[in-house]
Design an enzyme around this catalytic site. Sequence first.
Site, PDB file in Angstrom:
ATOM      1  N   HIS A  24       0.873  -1.190   0.000  1.00 27.91           N
ATOM      2  CA  HIS A  24       0.000   0.000   0.000  1.00 27.91           C
ATOM      3  C   HIS A  24       0.901   1.229   0.000  1.00 27.91           C
ATOM      4  O   HIS A  24       1.509   1.570   1.016  1.00 27.91           O
ATOM      5  CB  HIS A  24      -0.895   0.014   1.246  1.00 27.91           C
ATOM      6  CG  HIS A  24      -1.869   1.143   1.278  1.00 27.91           C
ATOM      7  ND1 HIS A  24      -3.204   0.963   1.567  1.00 27.91           N
ATOM      8  CD2 HIS A  24      -1.736   2.473   1.039  1.00 27.91           C
ATOM      9  CE1 HIS A  24      -3.835   2.120   1.518  1.00 27.91           C
ATOM     10  NE2 HIS A  24      -2.948   3.066   1.207  1.00 27.91           N
ATOM     11  N   HIS A  50       1.474   5.381  -1.889  1.00 20.75           N
ATOM     12  CA  HIS A  50       1.061   6.459  -2.796  1.00 20.75           C
ATOM     13  C   HIS A  50       2.325   7.030  -3.427  1.00 20.75           C
ATOM     14  O   HIS A  50       3.178   7.560  -2.714  1.00 20.75           O
ATOM     15  CB  HIS A  50       0.323   7.558  -2.027  1.00 20.75           C
ATOM     16  CG  HIS A  50      -0.939   7.062  -1.375  1.00 20.75           C
ATOM     17  ND1 HIS A  50      -2.182   7.187  -1.958  1.00 20.75           N
ATOM     18  CD2 HIS A  50      -1.132   6.394  -0.209  1.00 20.75           C
ATOM     19  CE1 HIS A  50      -3.097   6.636  -1.171  1.00 20.75           C
ATOM     20  NE2 HIS A  50      -2.478   6.144  -0.099  1.00 20.75           N
ATOM     21  N   LEU A  51       2.404   6.915  -4.754  1.00 16.71           N
ATOM     22  CA  LEU A  51       3.598   7.421  -5.443  1.00 16.71           C
ATOM     23  C   LEU A  51       3.338   8.780  -6.092  1.00 16.71           C
ATOM     24  O   LEU A  51       4.276   9.421  -6.556  1.00 16.71           O
ATOM     25  CB  LEU A  51       4.069   6.421  -6.502  1.00 16.71           C
ATOM     26  CG  LEU A  51       4.544   5.062  -5.966  1.00 16.71           C
ATOM     27  CD1 LEU A  51       4.969   4.149  -7.123  1.00 16.71           C
ATOM     28  CD2 LEU A  51       5.703   5.218  -4.980  1.00 16.71           C
ATOM     29  N   LYS A  71      -9.636  -0.533  -5.259  1.00 16.00           N
ATOM     30  CA  LYS A  71      -9.606   0.167  -3.987  1.00 16.00           C
ATOM     31  C   LYS A  71     -10.939   0.874  -3.759  1.00 16.00           C
ATOM     32  O   LYS A  71     -11.374   1.677  -4.590  1.00 16.00           O
ATOM     33  CB  LYS A  71      -8.464   1.199  -4.005  1.00 16.00           C
ATOM     34  CG  LYS A  71      -8.362   2.068  -2.753  1.00 16.00           C
ATOM     35  CD  LYS A  71      -7.845   1.282  -1.571  1.00 16.00           C
ATOM     36  CE  LYS A  71      -7.833   2.102  -0.285  1.00 16.00           C
ATOM     37  NZ  LYS A  71      -6.777   3.103  -0.241  1.00 16.00           N
ATOM     38  N   HIS A 102     -10.525   1.291   2.150  1.00 16.07           N
ATOM     39  CA  HIS A 102     -10.301   2.357   3.125  1.00 16.07           C
ATOM     40  C   HIS A 102     -11.486   2.290   4.083  1.00 16.07           C
ATOM     41  O   HIS A 102     -12.604   2.667   3.723  1.00 16.07           O
ATOM     42  CB  HIS A 102     -10.217   3.727   2.447  1.00 16.07           C
ATOM     43  CG  HIS A 102      -9.937   4.831   3.424  1.00 16.07           C
ATOM     44  ND1 HIS A 102      -8.737   5.503   3.465  1.00 16.07           N
ATOM     45  CD2 HIS A 102     -10.687   5.345   4.443  1.00 16.07           C
ATOM     46  CE1 HIS A 102      -8.766   6.393   4.466  1.00 16.07           C
ATOM     47  NE2 HIS A 102      -9.948   6.318   5.065  1.00 16.07           N
ATOM     48  N   HIS A 104      -4.471  -0.131   6.171  1.00 13.40           N
ATOM     49  CA  HIS A 104      -3.956   0.759   7.219  1.00 13.40           C
ATOM     50  C   HIS A 104      -4.852   0.767   8.469  1.00 13.40           C
ATOM     51  O   HIS A 104      -5.419   1.788   8.843  1.00 13.40           O
ATOM     52  CB  HIS A 104      -3.738   2.175   6.700  1.00 13.40           C
ATOM     53  CG  HIS A 104      -4.817   2.731   5.802  1.00 13.40           C
ATOM     54  ND1 HIS A 104      -6.140   2.794   6.157  1.00 13.40           N
ATOM     55  CD2 HIS A 104      -4.749   3.246   4.555  1.00 13.40           C
ATOM     56  CE1 HIS A 104      -6.826   3.334   5.167  1.00 13.40           C
ATOM     57  NE2 HIS A 104      -6.003   3.604   4.181  1.00 13.40           N
ATOM     58  N   ASP A 152       1.427   2.820   3.414  1.00 13.56           N
ATOM     59  CA  ASP A 152       0.596   4.006   3.184  1.00 13.56           C
ATOM     60  C   ASP A 152       1.448   5.267   3.180  1.00 13.56           C
ATOM     61  O   ASP A 152       0.996   6.327   3.635  1.00 13.56           O
ATOM     62  CB  ASP A 152      -0.536   4.117   4.226  1.00 13.56           C
ATOM     63  CG  ASP A 152      -1.635   5.068   3.754  1.00 13.56           C
ATOM     64  OD1 ASP A 152      -1.703   5.355   2.540  1.00 13.56           O
ATOM     65  OD2 ASP A 152      -2.414   5.523   4.597  1.00 13.56           O
TER      66      ASP A 152
HETATM   67  O1  DOR Z   1      -3.469   9.816   5.276  1.00  9.90           O
HETATM   68  C1  DOR Z   1      -3.834   9.439   4.188  1.00  9.90           C
HETATM   69  N1  DOR Z   1      -3.286   9.932   3.053  1.00  9.90           N
HETATM   70  N2  DOR Z   1      -4.809   8.531   4.113  1.00  9.90           N
HETATM   71  C2  DOR Z   1      -5.339   8.180   2.942  1.00  9.90           C
HETATM   72  O2  DOR Z   1      -6.227   7.365   2.954  1.00  9.90           O
HETATM   73  C3  DOR Z   1      -4.913   8.815   1.682  1.00  9.90           C
HETATM   74  C4  DOR Z   1      -3.564   9.335   1.798  1.00  9.90           C
HETATM   75  C5  DOR Z   1      -3.191  10.266   0.666  1.00  9.90           C
HETATM   76  O3  DOR Z   1      -3.395   9.924  -0.489  1.00  9.90           O
HETATM   77  O4  DOR Z   1      -2.643  11.335   0.946  1.00  9.90           O
HETATM   78 ZN    ZN Z   2      -3.416   5.040   1.350  1.00 11.44          ZN
END
Ligand code: DOR
Ligand code: ZN
Length: 354
Positions: free
Chosen positions: A13, A15-16, A97, A134, A172, A245
């Site tokens: 998990h 985020h790029l 997702k 989520h 998460h 995450d």
């Molecule tokens: O804290 C978070 N940031 N929770 C998420 O579910 C998304 C993520 C984000 O993309 O910044």
């Molecule tokens: Zn996430």
Amino acid sequence: MQSITLKRPDDWHIHLRDDTYLARTVGDAARYFGRVLVMPNLVPPVTSVELAAAYRDRILKHAPSGFSPLIALYLTDETSKDMVAAAAATPFTPAFKLYPAGATTNSAFGISAIEEMFPIFEAMQEQDVILSVHGEVTDQEVDIFDREAVFIDTILSRISTTFPALRIILEHITTREAVEFVQDASAKVAATITAHHLLYNRNDMLAGGMKPVHYCLPVLKRNVHQTALISAATSGDSSFFIGTDSAPHPRHAKENACGCAAGCYTAHAALELYTEVFEAEGQLDRLEAFTSEFGADFYQLPRNEDSIELIRQDWQVASALTFGNDELVPTRGGDVVRWQVRTGDRPPLSDGAI
Ligand code: DOR
Ligand code: ZN
């Protein structure tokens, strides 16, 4: 000097982001992760195999060989059974997702009426496509600290009993209730746990003044929940595995008088931070299964064959990192991390400190 060798870990998990941010995020994640499951909450979101293929190509431009990005597709009210079949037929899109609309960063395209999605869950169950969740309700009446537990009670339990063969990952997790739900569920249900939810609780974020660096969603909870997460992660239960995450935001979006973007950046030191947790629990011998085995097994992918080495040696995290034309404040910025990864045949992390 103490050292540990682990099968190469994966991050289930992450985020790029996109464009100018990829140099930072991919560079950090590719230091040692083999596969990463990339979350699709771009603007616009990554909703189809075609969009995922294009995104994957943009990511790969920044990646060393051997780094394998998989993409979770964003489930929307428009997701069709054909899109599920297309995902099932594509090796790099193992999951959809589910973001409840309004739950978090870029979730505006998410799901507003869960029941309407049941035919799609049915198709996912048939085609064995994973549902990544989520897990928070968005109802303004529900206290933000209770939103995960209420989601489990009112929504997730319904999905998992209606579709008992659907593979579900509660992402998460942040509460004792989530730990218990996953422990009591079948082997079709698993959870990812972040390093920051293991290391911190809401006191770290709020006591002595709000610390934007720790603000994420689901929000950090009280320490009894943190303790339950630590026990689950270090228990050797294969239903709990790594998912950082790591979710970067530029400093100006987090340290802002009119709000604070949710997300903690840990990709610069993720494995090192998990290692601290397992060390503190006296469970270093269970680290490899959590980082490098249980996730691959759940995704029904082979475990990585090569390995990486961690050494116990303090290093200081830069207080800010370059992030495209911006900068970001990483978790532990300016502070010491106790473990380092020897990156072997992967390129070392350019220090990127500013
Ligand atoms: O804290 C978070 N940031 N929770 C998420 O579910 C998304 C993520 C984000 O993309 O910044
Ligand atoms: Zn996430």
